[in-house]
Scaffold this active site. Structure first.
Site, PDB file in Angstrom:
ATOM      1  N   CYS A 148     -44.041   8.237 -20.010  1.00 30.53           N
ATOM      2  CA  CYS A 148     -44.122   8.821 -18.974  1.00 30.53           C
ATOM      3  C   CYS A 148     -44.396   7.982 -17.701  1.00 30.53           C
ATOM      4  O   CYS A 148     -45.392   7.329 -17.498  1.00 30.53           O
ATOM      5  CB  CYS A 148     -45.254  10.298 -18.948  1.00 30.53           C
ATOM      6  SG  CYS A 148     -45.209  10.946 -17.279  1.00 30.53           S
TER       7      CYS A 148
ATOM      8  N   THR B 229     -37.245   9.190 -15.140  1.00 32.51           N
ATOM      9  CA  THR B 229     -38.235   9.856 -15.784  1.00 32.51           C
ATOM     10  C   THR B 229     -37.972   9.623 -17.132  1.00 32.51           C
ATOM     11  O   THR B 229     -36.600   9.553 -17.648  1.00 32.51           O
ATOM     12  CB  THR B 229     -38.007  11.644 -15.419  1.00 32.51           C
ATOM     13  OG1 THR B 229     -38.416  12.388 -16.468  1.00 32.51           O
ATOM     14  CG2 THR B 229     -36.448  11.733 -15.250  1.00 32.51           C
TER      15      THR B 229
END
Length: 229
Positions: A196, A83
């Site tokens: 992202c 992430t």
């Protein structure tokens, strides 16, 4: 082959992509029936998202540090935090283990510099775009970072949380992201960092007119480099 430790679940949609990319890369490099040696910890993203909204980054750091310790105990020889946003607590994870964390922003910066660029657009969650932890890490490598303006930041963030983490991919959102990138290119961005991991489910090199730095793919490749080094 060294064992990779994947710290994922944020969201599982992008962690699935990490798993596939890493194993495909190992297969392509080694041939035959080879696949990656890895262990994975997958957290409940609802718990992490609640900490993000509350701004309780210390609790999030503690949670992910414990998960990283579990990976190390299971034999992992590096940690791959699957992430971008949660690299805000990378320091807490690094302090909790004796194995290296392959920092996503460093991997991305290396790719940007290798492409001969020194100014890029950064798309990501609101936390990644508005807080300094990620952009400053890129800047430490001599890269100028542009982020979308207010309304565009909201659009980029909302598509991630309302659609992509739920596995929803819409052509309308792809077009809207393309418009955001074009505005940043007009401001001087020479490429775009998909900051992202879920954004790679939506757009790629064919959707914009500048180089695209797909952080999940770059991170997965760095993990295989480590495993086979």
């Amino acid at each position: 082959m060294r064992r990779i430790g994947l710290l994922g679940g944020m969201s599982w949609e992008s962690t699935e992509l990490y798993y596939r990319l890493i194993n495909e890369d190992v297969r392509d490099r080694l041939g035959g029936f080879h696949s990656a040696r890895l262990v994975m910890a997958s957290v409940d993203f609802a718990e992490v998202e609640a900490m993000q909204v509350a701004g309780d980054w210390a609790a999030a750091g503690d949670m992910l540090a414990r998960e990283a310790q579990g990976l190390e105990a299971a034999g992992a020889e590096c940690v791959v935090l699957c992430t971008n946003t949660m690299h805000k607590v990378a320091d807490a994870i690094e302090a909790a283990v004796d194995i290296p964390l392959l920092h996503l922003a460093d991997v991305t910066a290396s790719a940007v510099r290798a492409a001969g660029l020194d100014r890029v657009a950064l798309l990501g969650t609101r936390f990644t775009m508005e807080q300094p932890f990620y952009a400053d890490r890129l800047r430490s490598h001599g890269i100028d970072v542009l982020v979308p303006e207010g309304g565009d930041r909201t659009l980029v963030h909302d598509v991630i949380y309302d659609e992509l983490v739920l596995g929803v991919v819409r052509d309308e959102s792809r077009a809207a992201y393309g418009d955001v990138v074009r505005r940043l290119v007009e401001q001087g961005a020479g490429g775009v960092v998909l900051g992202c991991t879920e954004i790679e489910l939506l757009i790629g090199p064919d959707d914009v007119d500048v180089p695209v730095f797909a952080t999940t793919a770059l991170h997965a490749r760095a993990a295989v480099d480590f495993a086979l080094s």
